[in-house]
Every structure is written in C-alpha cells, then in structure tokens.
Scaffold this active site. Structure first.
Site, PDB file in Angstrom:
ATOM      1  N   SER A 112       0.390  -1.411   0.200  1.00  8.62           N
ATOM      2  CA  SER A 112       0.094  -0.299   0.163  1.00  8.62           C
ATOM      3  C   SER A 112       0.780   1.147  -0.459  1.00  8.62           C
ATOM      4  CB  SER A 112      -0.791  -0.182   0.917  1.00  8.62           C
ATOM      5  OG  SER A 112       0.059   0.139   2.239  1.00  8.62           O
ATOM      6  N   CYS A 113       2.332   1.261   0.250  1.00  7.86           N
ATOM      7  CA  CYS A 113       2.826   2.546   1.005  1.00  7.86           C
ATOM      8  C   CYS A 113       3.397   2.631  -1.264  1.00  7.86           C
ATOM      9  CB  CYS A 113       4.749   2.657   1.423  1.00  7.86           C
ATOM     10  SG  CYS A 113       5.418   1.148   0.875  1.00  7.86           S
ATOM     11  N   TYR A 140      12.170   2.045  -2.769  1.00  4.75           N
ATOM     12  CA  TYR A 140      11.462   1.039  -2.777  1.00  4.75           C
ATOM     13  C   TYR A 140       9.653   0.971  -3.619  1.00  4.75           C
ATOM     14  CZ  TYR A 140       8.165  -3.037  -0.193  1.00  4.75           C
ATOM     15  OH  TYR A 140       7.609  -3.986   0.120  1.00  4.75           O
ATOM     16  N   LYS A 144       8.789  -2.145  -6.893  1.00  4.65           N
ATOM     17  CA  LYS A 144       7.809  -2.605  -6.797  1.00  4.65           C
ATOM     18  C   LYS A 144       6.355  -1.710  -7.946  1.00  4.65           C
ATOM     19  CE  LYS A 144       8.152  -5.601  -3.784  1.00  4.65           C
ATOM     20  NZ  LYS A 144       7.455  -7.013  -2.991  1.00  4.65           N
TER      21      LYS A 144
END
Ligand code: GFB
Length: 318
Positions: A112-113, A140, A144
C-alpha cells in the site's frame, strides 16, 4: 480459472520471510505438499543467471513471489539503493524466468505504500501512479511499481497469467523485531516488552503518533493470496487490507495493553511520521468473495505470544 491441483509444483520465493512463511503455512494447511523453496544459498534471486538455472531445473507450475528487501520507515531511508536495486532485480528475474519456463500462474506482491503520498482514502486501485510518492519509501515504491507493471505487460504481450496484490501494512509471527529497521508493530511490541521487563517508567514512540495506518495479519494475507491465486486473473492489481485504520497512538495503546506495559509514552518527533494515512479500499476484494478474519487486538496477542516463544532465537540472530 482452475483450482491449483493438489500435486501442483509450487515455488514460494522468500519462504522464510514474514509473508513467505505464512504462505507456506497456508499452502500446507490446504493440502499442498509439492512445495519448492529457494533460499539464498541455493538461488540468489537478484542474479539473473542463478534464477534462470533454478527455473530451468525446477519448472514450477505456480509461483508466489514473496521475496523482497523490506523494512520500516528508517530502513527505507537508510538503504535506498539496496531497496530499489534488489526489489527491481528480484521482480524482473523471477517474472521473466517464470514466463520463459511455462509457469501456469504467478502471484506478485506490491504494498500500500506505493500509492501516492496523498492518495484519496480509502485508497482505490485506480490511485496508482496518479501523483507524487511518499519520499521516505520512494525507492521501494519505484521498484515495486515496476514489478506490478511487469505482471501487467507480460500478461498483455505474452498472455502470461501474472497477478499482483497490494497488501496493506502487515504484521504477525516471523516478523523482524529489530528496533531500528523493523516496521512499527514489532518495534513497539519489543520496546513495550523490554520496558516492562526493566521496570522502565517510559518508552519511546517515533513521530507524533498522529499518522493513521491499516494493519493486516499475515495469516489473513496468506489466505487471501491463495484465494486470489484461484479466483483472480486480471491485469490490474487488487488491494488486500481490512478497510479500517488506527492512529499510531491508538495502536501503541493496544500494544501496551497486550504486553502489560503501564508506563508513559514519549513521542520522539525528530523521527519521521511518513505518509499521514494509508487505508485501502477493499471493495473489489470483497466482491470476489474474500474478507479478513483476524481482529487487530487478537492478532497482536498471538504475535506477542510468538515473540515470547522466539525471543531467545531472535536475540541470538542479532
Ligand atoms: O511501519 P513503519 O516503519 O512504516 O512506520 P510506514 C509506521 C508509523 O509508525 C510511522 C511510526 O509514522 C512511524 O513514525 N512509529 C512509531 C514507528 N514508533 C515507531 C517505531 O518504533 N518503529 C517504526 N518503524 N515506526 C512503510 C514503508 O512505511 O510501510 C515500507 O516505509 C513498507 O516501505 C511499509 O512498505 C508497509 O507505514 O510509514
């Protein structure tokens, strides 16, 4: 969409991590026994030649891609190059090798980040890539997002059945309890435990306590992953969360209660808050028949029990 055959050969990449170990437990509990694992000594997933050789010899039918370089807000800020490089390499190597070796289906995990910092709440899947990312975890997130897009475009160009899930913040047995580099739940649980054991008057909580976070027990995530492997086959990612959030202040109150620490809380505002809120819209997940089961307080209690049972090994590994 077919159920995975009972004897299907299933590769769980990242089998010893928080998510991978939960997926292994869920697969075994559902009767799957032809499970293959890698492990760094056998195959370094950041090395393309090793991944190619592994897939050519193992030829798995299904892949759960749960391997990743992960960490909390401070780890993300401390190791930005490792976070972007390792996560990009793992995704590219594994997705390409799975497709080349006729893997039937692959499941990839986002987070979700990786939605924009100020996404609408609850966050719908359509918010992806609509505005600026949260700076504390941009490396990150970029890696992703590349993984999600690999799944989408391998499906589009090659017809490869690759799906991606977007889990919210996870916790549970097998988590990393390191005080500096872990996520908030294991860090605060350990701090509360150590403060209680030492009879300390207070414990430190990072930031203001105001950010809101949604937490999903990793066994719920694993259950959802199996469900989606069997019932979901679309190009767009799908959110996996609980649809409720708490402030960090509310979270720490529950943790202190579960652990039995009754001292004061000191908020260290020199530490970052990160994104103000992250709560997923789980309407699509519900519409395909999956709902979470584990309440936050219950999940925290069983996680604390696991921590107490494993504290000696955790210390020895440090
Ligand atoms: O779990 P966490 O490190 O990551 O922090 P994010 C969540 C919130 O808890 C932040 C606060 O507002 C922290 O300031 N917090 C309070 C603490 N005390 C502590 C503590 O002792 N340790 C930690 N770690 N936090 C991560 C991303 O963001 O979300 C990752 O950086 C990952 O990439 C993860 O994807 C899901 O929720 O802010």
């Amino acid at each position: 969409m077919a159920k995975m055959a009972a004897d299907a050969k299933i590769f769980v990449a990242g089998h010893s991590g928080l998510v991978g170990s939960a997926i292994m437990r869920a697969l075994r509990a559902n009767g799957y026994s032809n499970l293959i694992v890698g492990g760094r000594s056998k195959v370094d997933l950041t090395r393309q030649s090793e991944v190619e050789a592994f897939f050519e010899s193992e030829k798995p039918d299904y892949v759960f891609l749960a391997a990743a370089k992960v960490g909390g807000i401070h780890a993300n800020q401390t190791f930005p190059a490792e976070f972007i490089y390792q996560n990009m390499m793992i995704a590219a190597n594994v997705i390409e090798a799975a497709w080349r070796n006729d893997c039937e289906k692959l499941l990839y995990l986002g987070s979700s980040c990786i939605y924009p910092r100020l996404a609408p709440q609850p966050i719908p899947e359509s918010a992806l890539l609509t505005s600026t990312l949260e700076p504390t975890n941009e490396p990150y997130a970029i890696a992703k997002i590349a993984g999600l897009k690999l799944c989408e475009y391998y499906r589009k160009q090659y017809g490869f059945d690759a799906i991606s899930l977007m889990p919210t913040n996870l916790y549970g047995p097998g988590d990393n309890f390191d005080l500096e580099h872990s996520h908030v739940i294991p860090a605060l649980m350990r701090k509360a435990h150590e403060a209680k054991m030492m009879g300390a008057p207070a414990m430190v909580v990072w930031g203001t306590g105001a950010p809101r976070r949604e937490f999903l027990h990793v066994d719920d995530l694993a259950d959802a992953a199996l469900h989606l492997m069997e019932h979901y086959s679309e190009a767009t990612t799908i959110n996996v969360g609980v649809g409720k959030d708490v402030t960090i202040k509310e979270l720490v109150a529950i943790i202190c209660d579960v652990v039995g620490f009754e001292g004061e809380l000191e908020f260290d505002t020199s530490r970052p808050d990160g994104t103000p809120q992250k709560m997923l819209d789980i309407a699509r997940l519900r519409s395909i028949g999956w709902t979470p089961n584990i309440e936050l307080r219950d999940g925290l209690a069983t996680t604390y029990a696991w921590f107490l049972e494993n504290i000696d090994q955790l210390r020895a590994a440090e």
